[in-house]
Design a protein around this motif. Structure first.
Motif, PDB file in Angstrom:
ATOM      1  N   LEU A  37      39.093  28.884  37.707  1.00 53.39           N
ATOM      2  CA  LEU A  37      39.355  30.262  37.442  1.00 53.39           C
ATOM      3  C   LEU A  37      38.260  31.290  37.456  1.00 53.39           C
ATOM      4  O   LEU A  37      37.072  30.729  37.093  1.00 53.39           O
ATOM      5  CB  LEU A  37      39.858  30.321  35.951  1.00 53.39           C
ATOM      6  N   LEU A  38      38.380  32.266  37.854  1.00 53.59           N
ATOM      7  CA  LEU A  38      37.323  33.048  38.112  1.00 53.59           C
ATOM      8  C   LEU A  38      36.666  34.014  36.874  1.00 53.59           C
ATOM      9  O   LEU A  38      37.502  34.401  35.976  1.00 53.59           O
ATOM     10  CB  LEU A  38      37.632  34.116  39.073  1.00 53.59           C
ATOM     11  N   ARG A  39      35.292  34.432  36.702  1.00 48.24           N
ATOM     12  CA  ARG A  39      34.752  34.765  35.499  1.00 48.24           C
ATOM     13  C   ARG A  39      33.652  35.630  36.045  1.00 48.24           C
ATOM     14  O   ARG A  39      32.991  35.401  36.978  1.00 48.24           O
ATOM     15  CB  ARG A  39      34.011  33.828  34.680  1.00 48.24           C
ATOM     16  N   PRO A  50      39.762  38.751  34.463  1.00 49.66           N
ATOM     17  CA  PRO A  50      40.282  38.795  35.650  1.00 49.66           C
ATOM     18  C   PRO A  50      41.615  39.783  35.740  1.00 49.66           C
ATOM     19  O   PRO A  50      41.874  40.483  36.598  1.00 49.66           O
ATOM     20  CB  PRO A  50      40.724  37.180  36.058  1.00 49.66           C
ATOM     21  N   ASP A  51      42.102  39.553  34.635  1.00 51.78           N
ATOM     22  CA  ASP A  51      43.362  40.572  34.469  1.00 51.78           C
ATOM     23  C   ASP A  51      42.821  42.140  34.669  1.00 51.78           C
ATOM     24  O   ASP A  51      43.648  42.980  35.003  1.00 51.78           O
ATOM     25  CB  ASP A  51      44.017  40.449  33.081  1.00 51.78           C
ATOM     26  N   ILE A  54      40.685  41.987  38.988  1.00 51.12           N
ATOM     27  CA  ILE A  54      41.438  41.590  39.990  1.00 51.12           C
ATOM     28  C   ILE A  54      41.969  42.805  40.604  1.00 51.12           C
ATOM     29  O   ILE A  54      42.248  43.190  41.639  1.00 51.12           O
ATOM     30  CB  ILE A  54      42.194  40.357  39.832  1.00 51.12           C
ATOM     31  N   VAL A  70      35.574  32.658  46.114  1.00 47.31           N
ATOM     32  CA  VAL A  70      36.209  31.564  45.351  1.00 47.31           C
ATOM     33  C   VAL A  70      36.591  30.434  45.859  1.00 47.31           C
ATOM     34  O   VAL A  70      36.198  29.246  45.398  1.00 47.31           O
ATOM     35  CB  VAL A  70      37.542  32.320  44.575  1.00 47.31           C
ATOM     36  N   ASN A  91      43.295  30.033  43.069  1.00 43.07           N
ATOM     37  CA  ASN A  91      44.397  31.137  42.976  1.00 43.07           C
ATOM     38  C   ASN A  91      43.909  31.907  44.214  1.00 43.07           C
ATOM     39  O   ASN A  91      43.197  32.261  44.639  1.00 43.07           O
ATOM     40  CB  ASN A  91      44.160  31.877  41.866  1.00 43.07           C
TER      41      ASN A  91
HETATM   42  O1    G Z   1      42.004  32.233  33.395  1.00 42.65           O
HETATM   43  P1    G Z   1      42.506  33.631  33.116  1.00 42.65           P
HETATM   44  O2    G Z   1      42.588  34.360  31.656  1.00 42.65           O
HETATM   45  O3    G Z   1      41.178  34.157  33.379  1.00 42.65           O
HETATM   46  O4    G Z   1      43.214  34.305  34.099  1.00 42.65           O
HETATM   47  C1    G Z   1      43.787  35.487  34.144  1.00 42.65           C
HETATM   48  C2    G Z   1      44.620  35.696  35.407  1.00 42.65           C
HETATM   49  O5    G Z   1      43.634  35.960  36.619  1.00 42.65           O
HETATM   50  C3    G Z   1      45.423  34.593  35.801  1.00 42.65           C
HETATM   51  O6    G Z   1      46.772  35.228  36.205  1.00 42.65           O
HETATM   52  C4    G Z   1      44.670  34.160  37.137  1.00 42.65           C
HETATM   53  O7    G Z   1      45.890  33.566  38.081  1.00 42.65           O
HETATM   54  C5    G Z   1      44.078  35.123  37.629  1.00 42.65           C
HETATM   55  N1    G Z   1      42.861  34.644  38.451  1.00 42.65           N
HETATM   56  C6    G Z   1      41.803  33.918  37.710  1.00 42.65           C
HETATM   57  N2    G Z   1      41.128  33.470  38.834  1.00 42.65           N
HETATM   58  C7    G Z   1      41.484  33.924  39.943  1.00 42.65           C
HETATM   59  C8    G Z   1      41.050  33.905  41.163  1.00 42.65           C
HETATM   60  O8    G Z   1      39.971  33.244  41.665  1.00 42.65           O
HETATM   61  N3    G Z   1      41.689  34.450  42.179  1.00 42.65           N
HETATM   62  C9    G Z   1      42.953  35.340  41.960  1.00 42.65           C
HETATM   63  N4    G Z   1      43.522  35.836  42.674  1.00 42.65           N
HETATM   64  N5    G Z   1      43.265  35.222  40.577  1.00 42.65           N
HETATM   65  C10   G Z   1      42.687  34.822  39.625  1.00 42.65           C
END
Ligand code: G
Ligand code: G
Ligand code: MN
Ligand code: NA
Length: 255
Positions: A37-39, A50-51, A54, A70, A91
């Motif tokens: 999961l991306l931070r 990310p919400d 992204i 990623v 993701n």
């Molecule tokens: O872990 P979390 O609250 O951070 O993730 C929130 C949303 O962001 C989730 O719907 C997750 O799918 C999306 N997300 C997290 N990391 C990535 C990523 O690396 N790429 C994409 N496309 N979406 C991500």
């Protein structure tokens, strides 16, 4: 600064990192993999979720670059985990999926990291599958030919028809946490969620697809999922998303 210019700056200056949330085989308790999961922590904006960023990255056309980072980082970091069998789920945004060069990029990330293709799971969303079905079908098939697995994220909340599941090359379904939340209680909502999970189990088995439940927070939810026959679980009951070093420590002390 606008969020877009901050994103551009952070792509250059590497203000991003990945955290890893464990995935557990429900019948045995075995740790089988992790979702990356991306931070993002920007020097002046601070941490942004990310919400929030992204969608901005998508609109600004930055998602191919960020997604590429990623993918490559996840492949490299998971090869440094002590357990050589763990899979990593990455993701993938719909924009990445409709890029005709995407499967080549995945092939390159695997080659450069030395990660075995079977250890990589690409999480696509239902909307990502709808945008450009013919193109996406082709890309998914190419990925599968590489040996990579494909997972459908947030299953049950989007637009994918049950019919499309039968034709799409998908190896795993992730049941959205909205269906997990009420499980294990003595309420009408719990019974309804239980019915949806049981139906999903039957469908997944018939289609030879693995089923993973997201947002498992309590032992009651876990028990309900296990009894329904769900294969895998992910959620705060096991761990929050962890930095790579913490993940490795967690892994080594996991029962
Ligand atoms: O872990 P979390 O609250 O951070 O993730 C929130 C949303 O962001 C989730 O719907 C997750 O799918 C999306 N997300 C997290 N990391 C990535 C990523 O690396 N790429 C994409 N496309 N979406 C991500
Ligand atoms: O890609 P996806 O939409 O599945 O992203 C996972 C999201 O779920 C992230 O935002 C992550 O922080 C969140 N999450 C992970 N485990 C739990 C949990 O047990 N409960 C809740 N409410 N959220 C969780
Ligand atoms: Mn996901
Ligand atoms: Na999800």
């Amino acid at each position: 600064v606008t969020m877009e210019s901050a994103l551009r700056q952070s792509l250059r200056d590497r203000h991003f990192r990945l955290v890893y949330q464990p995935q557990v085989h429900l019948a045995t308790g075995q740790l089988v993999g992790a979702e990356a999961l991306l931070r993002w922590t920007h020097p002046t904006l601070g941490p942004v979720t990310p919400d929030q960023f992204i969608p901005v990255a998508e609109l600004a056309g930055l998602m191919p670059r960020l997604g590429e980072w990623v993918l490559r980082t996840a492949c490299q970091e998971v090869t440094r985990f002590s357990n050589p069998h763990l899979s990593v789920s990455v993701n993938v945004s719909s924009r990445q999926l409709s890029d005709p060069t995407f499967s080549d990029r995945v092939r390159q990330a695997l080659a450069d990291s030395g990660l075995h293709p079977q250890r990589l799971v690409l999480e696509v969303t239902e909307s990502g599958l709808i945008d450009n079905p013919t193109r996406v079908h082709e890309v998914l098939q190419n990925l599968r030919d590489l040996g990579v697995r494909v997972s459908m994220d947030d299953f049950g909340t989007g637009y994918a028809s049950l019919f499309s599941l039968r034709s799409l090359p998908v190896d795993e379904l992730k049941i959205d946490r909205a269906f997990v939340r009420d499980l294990g209680q003595d309420t009408q909502a719990a019974r309804e969620s239980q019915a949806i999970v049981m139906a999903s189990v039957l469908m997944a088995r018939a289609l030879d697809i693995e089923l993973l439940a997201e947002g498992v927070e309590t032992t009651e939810q876990e028990r309900a999922l296990r009894e329904a026959g769900c294969d895998l679980g992910q959620g705060w009951l096991y761990a929050r998303a962890l930095d790579p070093d913490d993940f490795d420590t967690f892994e080594q002390t996991w029962p």
